[in-house]
Design a protein around this motif. Structure first.
Motif, mmCIF file in Angstrom:
data_model
loop_
_atom_site.group_PDB
_atom_site.id
_atom_site.type_symbol
_atom_site.label_atom_id
_atom_site.label_comp_id
_atom_site.label_asym_id
_atom_site.label_seq_id
_atom_site.Cartn_x
_atom_site.Cartn_y
_atom_site.Cartn_z
ATOM 1 N N LEU A 193 13.226 -5.240 -9.566
ATOM 2 C CA LEU A 193 12.172 -4.275 -9.875
ATOM 3 C C LEU A 193 10.828 -4.989 -9.884
ATOM 4 O O LEU A 193 10.631 -5.940 -10.636
ATOM 5 C CB LEU A 193 12.430 -3.619 -11.239
ATOM 6 N N VAL A 194 9.892 -4.522 -9.054
ATOM 7 C CA VAL A 194 8.595 -5.177 -8.935
ATOM 8 C C VAL A 194 7.502 -4.117 -8.927
ATOM 9 O O VAL A 194 7.756 -2.952 -8.606
ATOM 10 C CB VAL A 194 8.518 -6.029 -7.654
ATOM 11 N N PRO A 195 6.252 -4.496 -9.261
ATOM 12 C CA PRO A 195 5.147 -3.539 -9.147
ATOM 13 C C PRO A 195 4.994 -3.029 -7.721
ATOM 14 O O PRO A 195 5.360 -3.717 -6.752
ATOM 15 C CB PRO A 195 3.928 -4.374 -9.565
ATOM 16 N N ASP A 196 4.429 -1.837 -7.585
ATOM 17 C CA ASP A 196 4.288 -1.215 -6.267
ATOM 18 C C ASP A 196 3.625 -2.163 -5.269
ATOM 19 O O ASP A 196 4.054 -2.262 -4.114
ATOM 20 C CB ASP A 196 3.447 0.067 -6.375
ATOM 21 N N SER A 197 2.570 -2.839 -5.694
ATOM 22 C CA SER A 197 1.785 -3.666 -4.786
ATOM 23 C C SER A 197 2.518 -4.915 -4.326
ATOM 24 O O SER A 197 2.068 -5.595 -3.395
ATOM 25 C CB SER A 197 0.471 -4.080 -5.467
ATOM 26 N N LEU A 198 3.630 -5.261 -4.968
ATOM 27 C CA LEU A 198 4.329 -6.505 -4.630
ATOM 28 C C LEU A 198 5.647 -6.276 -3.894
ATOM 29 O O LEU A 198 6.364 -7.234 -3.619
ATOM 30 C CB LEU A 198 4.596 -7.309 -5.911
ATOM 31 N N THR A 199 5.979 -5.027 -3.584
ATOM 32 C CA THR A 199 7.248 -4.782 -2.887
ATOM 33 C C THR A 199 7.280 -5.492 -1.540
ATOM 34 O O THR A 199 8.288 -6.088 -1.159
ATOM 35 C CB THR A 199 7.486 -3.278 -2.687
ATOM 36 N N HIS A 200 6.176 -5.450 -0.813
ATOM 37 C CA HIS A 200 6.136 -6.107 0.502
ATOM 38 C C HIS A 200 6.264 -7.618 0.349
ATOM 39 O O HIS A 200 6.974 -8.284 1.113
ATOM 40 C CB HIS A 200 4.829 -5.760 1.221
ATOM 41 N N GLN A 201 5.568 -8.169 -0.643
ATOM 42 C CA GLN A 201 5.633 -9.621 -0.846
ATOM 43 C C GLN A 201 7.058 -10.068 -1.139
ATOM 44 O O GLN A 201 7.544 -11.048 -0.572
ATOM 45 C CB GLN A 201 4.716 -10.028 -2.001
ATOM 46 N N VAL A 213 13.082 -8.679 -12.913
ATOM 47 C CA VAL A 213 11.912 -7.841 -13.190
ATOM 48 C C VAL A 213 10.660 -8.700 -13.088
ATOM 49 O O VAL A 213 10.476 -9.646 -13.863
ATOM 50 C CB VAL A 213 11.989 -7.195 -14.595
ATOM 51 N N ASP A 214 9.802 -8.388 -12.119
ATOM 52 C CA ASP A 214 8.555 -9.134 -11.953
ATOM 53 C C ASP A 214 7.447 -8.498 -12.786
ATOM 54 O O ASP A 214 7.515 -7.312 -13.129
ATOM 55 C CB ASP A 214 8.169 -9.150 -10.471
ATOM 56 N N ILE A 250 19.211 -4.462 -4.017
ATOM 57 C CA ILE A 250 18.298 -3.318 -4.060
ATOM 58 C C ILE A 250 16.954 -3.771 -4.606
ATOM 59 O O ILE A 250 16.866 -4.386 -5.678
ATOM 60 C CB ILE A 250 18.853 -2.192 -4.952
ATOM 61 N N LEU A 251 15.891 -3.474 -3.853
ATOM 62 C CA LEU A 251 14.516 -3.734 -4.290
ATOM 63 C C LEU A 251 13.837 -2.389 -4.509
ATOM 64 O O LEU A 251 13.878 -1.520 -3.633
ATOM 65 C CB LEU A 251 13.773 -4.544 -3.221
ATOM 66 N N ALA A 252 13.239 -2.213 -5.691
ATOM 67 C CA ALA A 252 12.624 -0.918 -5.998
ATOM 68 C C ALA A 252 11.299 -1.120 -6.714
ATOM 69 O O ALA A 252 11.097 -2.103 -7.438
ATOM 70 C CB ALA A 252 13.566 -0.063 -6.850
ATOM 71 N N SER A 253 10.415 -0.169 -6.516
ATOM 72 C CA SER A 253 9.116 -0.172 -7.180
ATOM 73 C C SER A 253 9.285 0.254 -8.635
ATOM 74 O O SER A 253 9.954 1.245 -8.941
ATOM 75 C CB SER A 253 8.170 0.787 -6.460
ATOM 76 N N GLN A 254 8.657 -0.496 -9.540
ATOM 77 C CA GLN A 254 8.715 -0.148 -10.953
ATOM 78 C C GLN A 254 8.077 1.211 -11.202
ATOM 79 O O GLN A 254 8.609 2.031 -11.959
ATOM 80 C CB GLN A 254 8.012 -1.231 -11.776
ATOM 81 N N GLY A 255 6.925 1.448 -10.576
ATOM 82 C CA GLY A 255 6.232 2.713 -10.798
ATOM 83 C C GLY A 255 7.087 3.905 -10.442
ATOM 84 O O GLY A 255 7.105 4.917 -11.150
ATOM 85 N N TRP A 256 7.831 3.772 -9.336
ATOM 86 C CA TRP A 256 8.704 4.875 -8.906
ATOM 87 C C TRP A 256 9.867 5.064 -9.867
ATOM 88 O O TRP A 256 10.146 6.176 -10.318
ATOM 89 C CB TRP A 256 9.229 4.590 -7.493
ATOM 90 N N LEU A 257 10.557 3.993 -10.219
ATOM 91 C CA LEU A 257 11.754 4.126 -11.047
ATOM 92 C C LEU A 257 11.397 4.505 -12.478
ATOM 93 O O LEU A 257 12.069 5.344 -13.085
ATOM 94 C CB LEU A 257 12.539 2.809 -11.040
#
Length: 981
Positions: free
Chosen positions: A205-213, A276-277, A249-256
């Motif tokens: 689980l990572v912030p939206d802006s870091l999913t690509h990274q 969790v980042d 599974i990689l997911a955006s924190q904001g979404w989940l």
């Protein structure tokens, strides 16, 4: 027989290591098999099930679940179930239903394939034996899981990964400063646990802006294919749980965090590890907690392993830090008042560790240490250290052991790892170059009107569609949005002095110019980056690749590769803000920040693309600014308020939260700006003092122990320099039908051959393949080049297919030698240890599948010690398959006898193999258990669950090793011929 019935015994063709399976239930579409020995259950489609029914014939030896053995004479069928009839070892007539067969039995495919005339090529047999040998060697290697990733060998990263990955269900907080590689540490831990089999599924689980990274880091550095899950992807799975769709599974924190339904699905799915980042953004207090914290808390309660990542563990307050530790171990961290009392003690412990260097001469230092080191063992070490008759070597050893003992007793030191740049070292100097430029008339008109007319800002926001303060900081963007204005008809890069300034610098061959160097240019907006690249081409003739979020992953790779190429590459790369995420360009030393980002974290990300460990030059940061502009005022806040350009300090986010809104209002007011800079500076100094408290000093000392880190590095280098790897790869690629071509500079290009076997990672028929190297440094310099290692997915796939399948497990060859008469029969038998056990035990570190080779001739003589595998192979000749089948058919009876004799010969080797594996296991786990047991008396961070798990693991491993058996893995029949015939 192909129909399934409950109770029948089957084996998996592709996963022979699972052991003997039992049909639990079946219907017209699917069948479910329980493999009891390995505690695994599989469900297959009945039409395509890769299964083989276990049916023994006359003369075969079978073993009952109760342990007694029987030689089969006959069999009977009733209700689709077989009952075997024969004699046990006492000669008594017995019956054994197949439902009562021992779960650890294996279907001997090599024997049956040979006796039915199914033979493979000799080079396949050769590759199978070598694969087994290398697999055995690598699985036991201490660098397993660390040698494959595309990383620099940085001590603190490898130490943390090694320390954490050794633990049962690790639960830790990774809190290194910005730029020290928390993502790499988490990736190393994940990769090691996956390769070792201790983790099968992970949720990240990572912030939206870091999913690509994260996507890029895990794919490029660790060759891990991660499924990026969002609402659109989830809906595509219909009623199925989308969190069950992939291993990782990689997911955006904001979404989940905002979706209760998806949270429930995540909780219902089984994961072994949760990562969790940016964990400091999870809100918690004694009064309540935010939705993000609640979600992670519920997931962490059911997922055994937990990695929390944050560069600012305490900057948001002691309660926030306690909240993170509470997620790791809610039983240990349940009382914040008690936790604060413990925290006050850490300064004394830190002082005692620092005082060790003053001994034995300093009496006050000894008294300080005695107040902290109050147990018997520590007092004994202190006495040795202060004993005037002790040798220097004895004192140094005592000092080192006492330092480790004090660090181990530090409460959160086992669950939190924090390295700082001052502790790690090896970072380059940062140099800021400010370049003041005059505002062009088109930009000046907007700014002057804003200064005169308070209402114009609102009009401008509506007219441009931009946000505040973007419209102030990025004048080129506002200019583009106002393109309908007749005064704005010319492209922005024609009127912007920053473009002219950059062109002059690119051609300047003086010490302050860029003429002989690579230059990375970062602008905030994609449109600015694209326009700037166009301006460099039109106005200066420079071909500058652009790197932005609108490009595919392959296109970004090409742009980065074109920039990285030292000989023919481009001089300049232009990036949008996304260019400061996920890619490192430490081969470059010039960074041009075409504009300023709004957030301090983005500024540090930009600089961090060049300012990495391994950078050999000072970082030259060039910022062209417009005099008296909002952008210049923003730069002043960064520079004067928090020293943002001198070094990372992980405080910027807190300062932006405190002053960001006021700063936006001050971008047109110098007086207001001066006040904000003063307040920012005051808070900055106070935060630095908190950061440098004694507790952080302890964490830094505990986060990397140099001697241990060096051992890990040396182990990785040993695998890096393994000369057997290229030879093995060359053989394997040839057999699997992959074309390999040397293209110079130590590079290979791999592409599918005409007869390539399907399903090899990175190789698809009809596509161009990929370039690869064995050299770590070369792979680090080029994102478009893969690094071949024993852990590369292609190698692991090929080795897995060989070891888990039948490829090369039978062969027949002719041997022509003057000293050996023609017409004689020989058999080269390769047995493999078989020990079904749960993957989570990682049995292979002590007893991987181990080969036992037996070479017999028809007289029964054992020639294993006289003729080596390599020596024999050099003299063998191939034979066509039809002749091979005839030869085997004519020698059936002899071969059966030789197979039986070979089994007896191999069984003599088994006790020594088992004894050695048991000794390796005891040596490692007994020492670790003793250390943790002693440590638990002083450090409550050692959980009882961890001790119990280690005890249970030791017993389970001992039981599994004791039940090890040998099974025939491969057999080669050799017929001697007259070389002169």
């Amino acid at each position: 027989m192909s129909d399934f019935s409950p109770g029948q015994r089957w084996i998996s063709d592709g996963e022979a290591e699972l052991g003997l399976g039992t049909v639990l239930n079946c219907d017209a579409r699917s069948v479910t098999i329980l493999f009891s020995a390995s505690q695994e259950t599989r469900t297959y489609n009945t039409r395509q099930a890769p299964l083989t029914r276990v049916m023994f014939g006359s003369g075969d030896r079978v073993v009952s679940a109760d342990g007694w053995q029987m030689i089969v004479d006959d069999s009977q069928m009733s209700d689709d179930l077989i009952t075997y009839v024969g004699e046990d070892h006492q000669g008594q007539r017995r019956e054994l239903p197949e439902t009562k067969l021992a779960d650890t039995m294996q279907f001997d495919q090599a024997r049956d394939r040979l006796l039915t005339g199914q033979v493979d090529r000799n080079d396949w047999f050769d590759l199978r034996f070598r694969t087994l040998h290398h697999h055995q060697r690598i699985e036991q290697h201490s660098a397993l899981g660390f040698a494959g990733p595309r990383i620099d060998l940085i001590p603190h990263q490898l130490y943390i990964a090694d320390e954490v990955a050794r633990r049962h269900a690790p639960r830790v907080l990774l809190a290194d400063e910005v730029g020290l590689g928390k993502t790499i540490e988490a990736g190393l831990i994940l990769h090691r646990l996956l390769v070792a089999g201790r983790v099968e599924r992970a949720l990240i689980l990572v912030p939206d802006s870091l999913t690509h990274q994260w996507l890029v880091e895990l794919l490029r550095r660790f060759s891990l294919n991660v499924s990026l899950l969002d609402e659109q992807q989830s809906e595509a799975h219909g009623s199925d749980n989308p969190f069950e769709s992939a291993q990782l599974i990689l997911a955006s924190q904001g979404w989940l965090f905002a979706n209760a339904h998806r949270q429930a699905q995540a909780q219902a799915s089984h994961f072994d590890l949760l990562i969790v980042d940016e964990a400091h953004h999870l809100d918690w207090s004694n009064e309540g907690s935010g939705p993000g914290y609640q979600c992670v808390e519920q997931l962490a309660a059911n997922i055994p392993g937990l990695l929390l990542l944050t560069a600012t563990p305490e900057q948001m307050g002691i309660e926030s830090h306690f909240a993170r530790l509470r997620l790791l171990d809610p039983e240990r961290y349940h009382d914040i008042a008690r936790f604060k009392d413990e925290e006050r003690h850490y300064s004394a412990v830190a002082g005692a560790i620092d005082a060790l260097d003053a001994l034995p001469a300093n009496i006050e230092a000894r008294e300080h240490i005695e107040a902290v080191a109050d147990d018997r063992d520590s007092q004994a070490l202190l006495a040795t250290l202060c004993n005037p008759e002790a040798s220097t070597e004895q004192q140094d050893a005592a000092r080192a052991q006492l330092r480790d003992a004090l660090l181990d007793r530090h409460g959160t030191g086992r669950v939190m790892f924090r390295n700082s740049r001052r502790h790690v070292g090896g970072f380059p100097e940062r140099r800021l170059h400010l370049n003041a430029l005059a505002l062009p008339p088109a930009y000046r008109r907007i700014l002057r009107r804003l200064e005169r007319d308070d209402d114009y800002l609102d009009e401008l926001l509506i007219e441009t569609g931009m946000d505040h303060p973007d419209v102030l900081i990025y004048p080129d963007a506002a200019y583009r949005e106002l393109s309908d204005d007749p005064l704005n008809s010319e492209p922005w890069f024609h009127i912007d002095p920053r473009v002219t300034w950059l062109l002059e610098k690119l051609s300047d061959d003086s010490e302050t110019g860029f003429a002989n160097d690579k230059v990375l240019v970062i602008a905030h907006h994609r449109e600015t980056a694209e326009g700037l690249a166009e301006g460099l081409r039109v106005l200066g003739g420079y071909q500058a690749p652009v790197f932005h979020e609108g490009l595919s992953l392959v296109e970004r790779d090409r742009a980065a590769a074109a920039f990285a190429d030292e000989e023919d590459g481009c001089q300049v790369l232009v990036c949008s803000e996304i260019g400061s995420e996920g890619r490192n360009f430490q081969f470059c030393r010039h960074l041009v920040m075409f504009d300023m980002p709004q957030h301090p974290d983005q500024l540090e990300q930009r600089i961090g693309r060049l300012d990495r460990i391994g950078q050999r030059h000072a970082i030259e940061m060039h910022v062209p600014t417009f005099t008296g502009s909002p952008g210049e005022r923003l730069l002043r806040w960064y520079h004067e308020g928090m020293d943002a350009f001198s070094a990372p300090h992980s405080i910027g986010s807190d300062l932006f939260d405190a002053f960001g809104d006021a700063l936006a209002d001050a971008l047109l007011d110098d007086t207001m700006l001066d006040e904000i800079i003063s307040e920012t500076r005051e808070m900055f100094i106070a935060k630095l003092a908190e950061r440098d408290a004694g507790r952080n000093r302890l964490l830094e000392l505990n986060a990397c122990r140099p001697a241990r880190a060096q051992q890990v590095i040396e182990a990785v280098r040993e695998l890096d320099d393994d000369t057997a790897l290229p030879r093995y790869v060359e053989r394997a690629l040839d057999i699997f039908g992959v074309d390999s071509q040397e293209i110079g500079n130590g590079l290979l290009h791999l592409q599918p051959g005409q007869h390539m076997l399907d399903g090899l990672p990175g190789l698809v028929k009809g596509e161009e393949g990929f370039s690869a190297t064995y050299d770590r440094h070369q792979a680090l310099a080029r994102d478009d080049v893969q690094r071949l290692s024993w852990e590369h997915p292609l190698l692991r796939e090929m080795m897995g297919r060989i070891l888990d399948g039948t490829m090369g497990n039978t062969a027949l060859a002719l041997l022509g030698h003057p000293a050996i008469p023609g017409g004689r029969l020989m058999a080269e038998l390769v047995f493999r240890t078989h020990c079904p056990a749960p993957k989570t035990l990682h049995l292979n570190r002590f007893l991987p599948p181990t080969a036992v080779r037996v070479l017999l001739d028809e007289s029964g003589a054992n020639l294993t010690g006289k003729i080596s595998f390599t020596g024999l192979g050099k003299n063998l000749q191939k034979v066509n398959k039809s002749l091979a089948r005839d030869l085997i058919k004519n020698r059936h009876d002899q071969l059966r006898e030789m197979l039986t004799q070979g089994e007896n010969e191999a069984d003599r080797e088994l006790p020594s193999i088992v004894e050695a594996a048991e000794a390796r296991m005891r040596t490692q786990l007994d020492a670790e258990l003793a250390r943790l047991t002693a440590l638990a008396e002083h450090n409550p961070s050692v959980r009882n669950e961890e001790l119990d798990a280690l005890k249970n693991e030791r017993q389970a491993l001992s039981d599994a090793i004791e039940n090890t058996r040998l099974r025939l893995d491969a057999v080669r029949v050799i017929i001697t011929v007259d070389p002169n015939a």
